[in-house]
Write a protein that holds these residues in place. Structure first.
Motif, PDB file in Angstrom:
ATOM      1  N   LYS A   7     -58.071  53.183  10.909  1.00  0.00           N
ATOM      2  CA  LYS A   7     -58.270  54.398  10.155  1.00  0.00           C
ATOM      3  C   LYS A   7     -58.888  54.258   8.872  1.00  0.00           C
ATOM      4  N   LEU A   8     -59.905  54.408   8.467  1.00  0.00           N
ATOM      5  CA  LEU A   8     -60.698  54.492   7.227  1.00  0.00           C
ATOM      6  C   LEU A   8     -60.861  55.845   6.487  1.00  0.00           C
ATOM      7  N   VAL A   9     -60.529  55.779   5.124  1.00  0.00           N
ATOM      8  CA  VAL A   9     -60.753  56.990   4.527  1.00  0.00           C
ATOM      9  C   VAL A   9     -62.108  57.182   3.720  1.00  0.00           C
ATOM     10  N   THR A  41     -60.207  65.959   6.608  1.00  0.00           N
ATOM     11  CA  THR A  41     -59.305  65.059   5.974  1.00  0.00           C
ATOM     12  C   THR A  41     -60.105  63.737   5.564  1.00  0.00           C
ATOM     13  N   SER A  42     -61.465  63.715   5.972  1.00  0.00           N
ATOM     14  CA  SER A  42     -62.436  62.490   5.438  1.00  0.00           C
ATOM     15  C   SER A  42     -62.135  61.262   6.222  1.00  0.00           C
ATOM     16  N   THR A  43     -61.238  61.174   7.359  1.00  0.00           N
ATOM     17  CA  THR A  43     -60.759  60.099   7.986  1.00  0.00           C
ATOM     18  C   THR A  43     -61.605  59.885   8.957  1.00  0.00           C
ATOM     19  N   LEU A  44     -61.864  58.483   9.126  1.00  0.00           N
ATOM     20  CA  LEU A  44     -62.884  57.834  10.473  1.00  0.00           C
ATOM     21  C   LEU A  44     -61.750  57.154  11.281  1.00  0.00           C
ATOM     22  N   VAL A  45     -61.424  57.547  12.501  1.00  0.00           N
ATOM     23  CA  VAL A  45     -60.736  56.704  13.324  1.00  0.00           C
ATOM     24  C   VAL A  45     -61.329  56.043  14.511  1.00  0.00           C
ATOM     25  N   ILE A  46     -61.366  54.933  14.263  1.00  0.00           N
ATOM     26  CA  ILE A  46     -62.171  53.985  15.304  1.00  0.00           C
ATOM     27  C   ILE A  46     -61.209  53.331  16.398  1.00  0.00           C
ATOM     28  N   GLU A  47     -61.493  53.706  17.651  1.00  0.00           N
ATOM     29  CA  GLU A  47     -60.787  52.950  18.731  1.00  0.00           C
ATOM     30  C   GLU A  47     -61.474  51.711  19.380  1.00  0.00           C
ATOM     31  N   GLU A  56     -64.303  42.872  12.163  1.00  0.00           N
ATOM     32  CA  GLU A  56     -65.803  42.863  12.396  1.00  0.00           C
ATOM     33  C   GLU A  56     -66.189  44.376  12.421  1.00  0.00           C
ATOM     34  N   LEU A  57     -65.310  45.253  13.081  1.00  0.00           N
ATOM     35  CA  LEU A  57     -65.686  46.643  13.283  1.00  0.00           C
ATOM     36  C   LEU A  57     -65.720  47.392  12.006  1.00  0.00           C
ATOM     37  N   ILE A  58     -64.554  46.832  11.363  1.00  0.00           N
ATOM     38  CA  ILE A  58     -64.578  47.556   9.808  1.00  0.00           C
ATOM     39  C   ILE A  58     -65.895  47.343   8.926  1.00  0.00           C
ATOM     40  N   VAL A  59     -66.116  45.868   8.855  1.00  0.00           N
ATOM     41  CA  VAL A  59     -67.575  45.519   8.267  1.00  0.00           C
ATOM     42  C   VAL A  59     -68.721  46.361   8.645  1.00  0.00           C
ATOM     43  N   LYS A  60     -68.838  46.506   9.952  1.00  0.00           N
ATOM     44  CA  LYS A  60     -70.139  47.078  10.528  1.00  0.00           C
ATOM     45  C   LYS A  60     -70.050  48.694  10.582  1.00  0.00           C
ATOM     46  N   ALA A  61     -68.833  49.284  10.305  1.00  0.00           N
ATOM     47  CA  ALA A  61     -68.511  50.662  10.142  1.00  0.00           C
ATOM     48  C   ALA A  61     -68.996  50.967   8.570  1.00  0.00           C
ATOM     49  N   LYS A  62     -68.460  50.147   7.654  1.00  0.00           N
ATOM     50  CA  LYS A  62     -68.618  50.220   6.218  1.00  0.00           C
ATOM     51  C   LYS A  62     -70.036  50.083   5.848  1.00  0.00           C
ATOM     52  N   GLU A  63     -70.958  49.088   6.618  1.00  0.00           N
ATOM     53  CA  GLU A  63     -72.345  49.099   6.425  1.00  0.00           C
ATOM     54  C   GLU A  63     -73.019  50.448   6.915  1.00  0.00           C
ATOM     55  N   ILE A  64     -72.799  50.929   7.950  1.00  0.00           N
ATOM     56  CA  ILE A  64     -73.297  52.255   8.428  1.00  0.00           C
ATOM     57  C   ILE A  64     -73.192  53.295   7.219  1.00  0.00           C
ATOM     58  N   LEU A  68     -76.037  55.282   4.719  1.00  0.00           N
ATOM     59  CA  LEU A  68     -75.991  56.604   4.889  1.00  0.00           C
ATOM     60  C   LEU A  68     -75.622  57.498   3.611  1.00  0.00           C
ATOM     61  N   GLU A  69     -74.524  56.813   3.231  1.00  0.00           N
ATOM     62  CA  GLU A  69     -73.953  57.540   1.793  1.00  0.00           C
ATOM     63  C   GLU A  69     -73.490  56.407   0.957  1.00  0.00           C
ATOM     64  N   PRO A  70     -74.290  55.920   0.251  1.00  0.00           N
ATOM     65  CA  PRO A  70     -74.032  54.648  -0.625  1.00  0.00           C
ATOM     66  C   PRO A  70     -72.753  55.060  -1.612  1.00  0.00           C
ATOM     67  N   GLU A  71     -72.593  56.107  -2.050  1.00  0.00           N
ATOM     68  CA  GLU A  71     -71.575  56.555  -3.100  1.00  0.00           C
ATOM     69  C   GLU A  71     -70.387  56.869  -2.407  1.00  0.00           C
ATOM     70  N   VAL A  72     -70.160  56.928  -1.236  1.00  0.00           N
ATOM     71  CA  VAL A  72     -68.941  57.139  -0.463  1.00  0.00           C
ATOM     72  C   VAL A  72     -68.130  55.927  -0.766  1.00  0.00           C
ATOM     73  N   LYS A  73     -66.816  56.036  -1.167  1.00  0.00           N
ATOM     74  CA  LYS A  73     -65.736  54.837  -1.124  1.00  0.00           C
ATOM     75  C   LYS A  73     -65.058  54.729   0.194  1.00  0.00           C
ATOM     76  N   VAL A  74     -64.938  53.519   0.656  1.00  0.00           N
ATOM     77  CA  VAL A  74     -64.416  53.510   2.126  1.00  0.00           C
ATOM     78  C   VAL A  74     -63.037  52.439   1.908  1.00  0.00           C
ATOM     79  N   TYR A  75     -61.855  52.608   2.385  1.00  0.00           N
ATOM     80  CA  TYR A  75     -60.864  52.005   2.189  1.00  0.00           C
ATOM     81  C   TYR A  75     -59.891  52.227   3.339  1.00  0.00           C
TER      82      TYR A  75
END
Length: 747
Positions: A7-9, A41-47, A56-64, A68-75
């Motif tokens: 789960k990434l916000v 809720t701006s939440t990305l759920v990856i199964e 590895e999935l988190i890194v690749k998701a953050k790259e995408i 697409l949206e460089p100013e969006v913060k991901v945690y």
């Protein structure tokens, strides 16, 4: 390899189309089974599918996301200590529209107030606050360029002439008012996001400049910016209205440690610690009252408006409000497992399961804008070449109108907001819907199939008769209580309660439970059979038939019939009203499935007015009977099964929609069901269907409004009967109306 949900916000994402783009690209990653981005809720759920590591999935998701949206913060969601409230705008203050849609709450107008920083293991600070928030009032400082642009534009219009200076004034005012639009359009082109509303607005207004319509070009950009402000405000007010429904967690807990009361974060309180809840305070954690009596307001959890009295040794749930007395509570669950946390997680995750209407709009948006853009290009080039006396200036102007009106943002923003508002509105009534897909499915119900015990009846059993044969009543009850001491079934517990003395299963030997029949065991060296008439027939024991209403438990000792115990279950007061309510809203049939005997089942059915009843069913028979009902359903309506969520998991899973009764105290119900009726009231199902139908009606109102207005303006623009002002109103104004309309689903 990891297949745990990630789960990434995405802090700073309020663009519905941005969410669609990110979700699509993350779904295409190797190792991802399914990804859902909850726009509300701006939440990305990856199964994951187990083939890739979680990191590895988190890194690749953050790259995408960063591309697409460089100013969006991901945690990571687990790192967030406080809920995120109405997040900020998209990258560079705008939203890209490669799929032809977006949420135009996507610009850089207001700075956020306070920001909260959290340090994490990666050594970086992730801002818990946000760069921009539209909850803050519009400030003069942030809009100085816009204000200066308006002043210069006014001067240029008032003193308009053919001089070079006048043209320069229009250009300067255009750059001041639309500077952010222009810069964002250029940046997005370099990112490969060509079909972007900033690009469309830029091309359209530059087209107006090209044909000499300087005042109109600047005015359209100005009106667009002002419209964005209003739209931004409407979107965030709507989201605030929705998320305020979820504001049911307590901010603190008064815990007693070393004899001293401390005010602490509820997450830090452990099981078995004692907390104090004073009048007016929200209960922070689930627990058992060990001192005090009071009335508690449970409306946030169950939708019940009447306060409930609570006293010593009774369970109290997190999220309730204590109204008068002081309560001392022994905590029974930690914060993450508490009722309020489970409700919040359930409702927040509901938007992950997208409804068919939302999926349709997403697919529609992907083709709509590119088609309109190419139509605009054709409109600018072809007519001047084939129509006599047609000029490029005139048709470029008409094409500019096409570009302005082309974005279907009213649909892409209002649909997820409307669905989430519907889910929120249902939760206010004590109905938890686990996905937009289930909410939409509820609107069209053909048949409702009920379990009996705990659903249409209270599930509170009481011994009403003891019919003994060649044995004392007390001895018969004692043998039955000992034989049932291994069972948690309500019928078994009612026998043990009626006996009233301590029983222990250590007196039992050779215990065997015969499914759908009863129990065979040995007590004090004697074989005991206790169960329904089928058990007696199975072992060839002659038994007395009883006409009493209730569950009949027959007892045989050493192959000799010793009598029976009659246990009655009271019908819920609202069951009859629920069945008639379902019939009134067009549900074709109401059916009951029960393992109880035919006499009892038919009596219950007659009292509450069911259409069909199937009795004496084994657990496996219920699934088969439900499948038969589904297969015989010739309409497009859904078949719902309503059960207690504990023993009915297979049937709940098999139905088109599984509904659990009284599930707030049952983990099994939350896991197995698609909808949970928290106040244990079958009549709430009628409310759930009404909410679903109202939500669907609002969604299609928005879709119809947006499409009719846009098609109308597109047509008028092509015929030269609409100007740029009307195009901007069709774009921004309709979105504002659709967003406001979506909030009606809350009521």
């Amino acid at each position: 390899m990891s297949n745990k949900d990630i789960k990434l916000v995405l802090s700073g994402l309020t663009c519905a189309n941005c969410a669609n783009k990110i979700e699509t690209r993350v779904n295409n990653l190797d190792g991802v089974k399914e990804a859902n981005l909850n726009f509300t809720t701006s939440t990305l759920v990856i199964e994951g599918d187990g083939s890739k590591e979680e990191d590895e999935l988190i890194v690749k998701a953050k790259e995408i996301i960063n591309k697409l949206e460089p100013e969006v913060k991901v945690y990571n969601k687990d790192e967030v200590k406080e809920p995120i409230r109405n997040t900020s705008s998209c990258a560079d203050g705008r939203c890209a529209i490669d799929d032809g849609s977006h949420d135009k709450d996507s610009h850089n107008h207001h700075s956020h107030g306070d920001s909260h920083e959290h340090s994490h293991e990666d050594g970086h600070d992730h801002s818990h606050g946000h760069d921009h928030s539209h909850n803050e009032p519009i400030t003069l400082k942030e809009n100085i360029p816009l204000i200066l642009g308006v002043i210069i534009y006014a001067i240029a219009v008032v003193f308009r002439n053919e001089s070079l200076l006048n043209g320069v004034l229009f250009v300067v005012s255009y750059l001041l008012i639309g500077g952010k639009v222009l810069t964002t359009a250029i940046k997005n082109i370099f990112r490969g996001e060509i079909f972007d509303e900033n690009f469309l607005m830029t091309v359209a207004t530059l087209g107006a400049f090209f044909v000499g319509e300087y005042p109109e070009a600047v005015a359209v950009m100005l009106f667009y910016e002002v419209g964005e402000l209003f739209q931004s405000y409407a979107v965030n007010r709507s989201r605030k209205s929705i998320t305020s429904l979820m504001d049911i967690r307590a901010d603190y807990a008064n815990v007693i440690r070393n004899g001293v009361e401390e005010k602490v974060n509820p997450e830090t309180v452990n099981i078995d610690e004692e907390i104090i809840v004073r009048p007016g305070e929200r209960v922070p954690l689930d627990g058992i009252v060990i001192d005090g009596t009071s009335f508690v307001d449970t409306s946030a959890l169950t939708g019940e408006s009447v306060p409930r009295e609570i006293s010593i040794n009774e369970e109290i749930l997190a999220g309730c409000i204590n109204t008068n007395g002081v309560l001392k509570v022994k905590v029974s669950k930690n914060f993450k497992e508490s009722t309020v946390s489970r409700i919040l997680e359930l409702v927040e995750n509901a938007s992950n399961k997208k409804a068919p209407t939302e999926k349709f709009i997403t697919r529609f948006a992907r083709v709509y804008t590119p088609i309109v853009v190419f139509l605009a290009l054709a409109l600018a080039i072809i007519p001047p070449l084939v129509i006599k006396d047609a000029t490029f200036n005139e048709w470029i102007y008409r094409a500019s109108i096409f570009l302005i009106v082309s974005c279907p943002c009213a649909l892409v923003v209002s649909i997820p907001l409307g669905l989430f508002a519907g889910i929120g509105g249902a939760s206010r009534r004590g109905i938890l819907v686990k996905g937009g897909n289930y909410l939409e499915a509820l609107k069209n119900v053909d048949s409702v199939v009920f379990d009996k015990t705990g659903t249409l009846t209270k599930g509170v059993f009481k011994v009403t008769e003891i019919n003994n044969v060649n044995i004392e009543k007390g001895e018969l009850l004692k043998v039955a209580a000992i034989a049932e001491s291994n069972s948690n079934h309500p019928i078994a517990q009612s026998i043990i309660k009626e006996y009233g003395k301590d029983v222990t299963s250590s007196e039992i030997k050779d215990y065997e439970e015969i499914s759908g029949h009863g129990i065979k065991t040995t007590i004090d060296g004697l074989e005991v059979l206790i169960g329904n008439y089928k058990l007696m027939e199975k072992f060839n024991i002659a038994y007395n038939k009883v006409d009493s209403i209730g569950t009949i438990v027959h007892v045989a000792i050493s192959k000799e019939y010793k009598g029976n115990i009659v246990i009655s279950d009271e019908i819920k007061e609202t069951s009859k009203e629920a069945i008639s309510g379902l019939r009134e809203i067009g549900v074709r049939q109401s059916v009951m499935l029960t393992g109880d005997n035919k006499v009892v089942a038919d009596k219950v059915s007659d009292i509450i007015g069911l259409d069909k009843v199937y009795s004496e069913l084994l657990p496996g028979d219920k699934v088969e009977k439900l499948e038969e009902i589904i297969n015989n359903n010739k309409s497009e309506g859904k078949v719902i099964f309503v059960g207690d969520g504990i023993n009915d998991a297979p049937v709940l899973a098999r139905a088109d929609i599984g509904v659990a009764m009284g599930g707030i105290g049952s983990d099994a119900a939350i896991e197995a069901a698609d909808v949970v009726l928290m106040k244990d009231d079958p009549k709430a199902l009628v409310d759930a269907i009404k909410v679903a139908r109202k939500t669907n009606k609002v969604l299609w109102q928005n879709i119809t409004l947006a499409l009719v207005v846009k098609v109308l303006v597109l047509g008028l623009g092509a015929l030269g009967m609409a100007n740029m002002w009307e195009a901007v109103i069709a774009d921004v104004g309709v979105t504002v109306l659709a967003v406001i309309n979506s909030t009606r689903c809350l009521k």
